[in-house]
Write a protein that holds these residues in place. Sequence first.
Motif: not given
Length: 433
Positions: A341-357
């Motif tokens: 919902l926050l990602n404004m790129s043209n492609e949705s994220i299917e997998k996301f491995r969090l490294r830093r925030a």
Amino acid sequence: MRSFGMCNDHILLWYNFCILQIVMKKLLFTLATLPTLLWAQQYTGRVIDQQGKPVSYATVYLLQNPAIGTATNADGIFTLETGVHPSAQIIISFLGYEKQERTLNDFVTDTATITLKEQPIALEETVVAAKAGKQKNKKKAMTTLLYKVYNQMLYDFPDEPYRSRIVSDVRMDSEKQPWGMEQMIASVVNLPGKADDGRDSVQFAGELCKRFFQPAIRNRADSIYQDQKLKGDMRKAAAAIDSGVVVHQGLWALGNVRYDFEKSMDDIRHWEVTNESEGETVLTHTEKHNYMGFFKIEFQRHYIIDSDTYRIRRFSEEASAQVSIPFGYKVKGLNLDMLNLLNMSNESIEKFRLRRANAHVRLNTIYQFSDGHLYPKEKNLVADALITSTKRTDIPLNIRATQRVTRLQTTNVTPMTPLQMTKRVKRQIVELY
């Protein structure tokens, strides 16, 4: 029989009188609105900063009726159509700039250009490093100072309800490019100390909600929302946010100055005087938490007080958080939906491995003195966050918000009814070309 006939005559006369009243009311309403219909006019202007760059999503609204307003587009241009008298005053504002009051007359003939002067967000330049001597406050001296401030608070912030009418603007940016703004006109009733945890209870009733988008960005946001096929708790959360109330109410509820002071005033070792100048003293309380080295967060609350009276002039609180996952924690399910919902790129994220925030939030409150007490006059918030994956995928998020009080009521204030607080807020979608 005669009396029966008279009764019918009376009924007929009364019926005709009622019809005449309805016709007269409609006629009077038409006559009253005729000047508006005849004199409705478009006013166009352009808003720029001191470097000549356009200011996108600056708000423009009538001083006496904030519900009549608009916002600037990507080129800083706004168009406002209204039938009020051209001498009516309008407010032009944007977070980080001095607001301007103009009249519609200024925009009658040509597209007038308005230059907003930069104004550092409250306290950005106020809280500075303390001198070494000022930081070495003895426990007794600090305790005395804190209790003097607290005693003044008891007088300045009484346990009495008050009502505010506010204009609340929330803007969201991605990579420093504005992609949308929501403005809400609302009434707020503050009930001191009535929340379960002792905080002030905030009753919130939205009157009008406006969402400003550029068409291409709106289409992208709509497609992201629809493609996620949100279910369960995630859909409930999205629906709550979409109601146009939760975000604005939450912002107003932040910054409960007296509650936060009471909660931390006995924590003497984490208080310090961080600045003294021009009759002001800045008291700062710092609170840190570290969870297994993965999650660190620091809160700082700055109380800017009058050095002579100990009365609070402004209040600022900020939070900095860092999340560091050595091996890349896998984000999935509802959390992954939220990222998309926050990602404004043209492609949705299917997998996301969090490294830093990393995130930093600052909320400032400016007060006004009325009827012998202090009440919020303006709140502004700046939030910046960056989420990074193990594949170096970054999701930046920037939020800017302002809330200004346009009307304050301190006497004869009654709590809102459940119906007032749950009534669906009328919403307008405004596309800015």
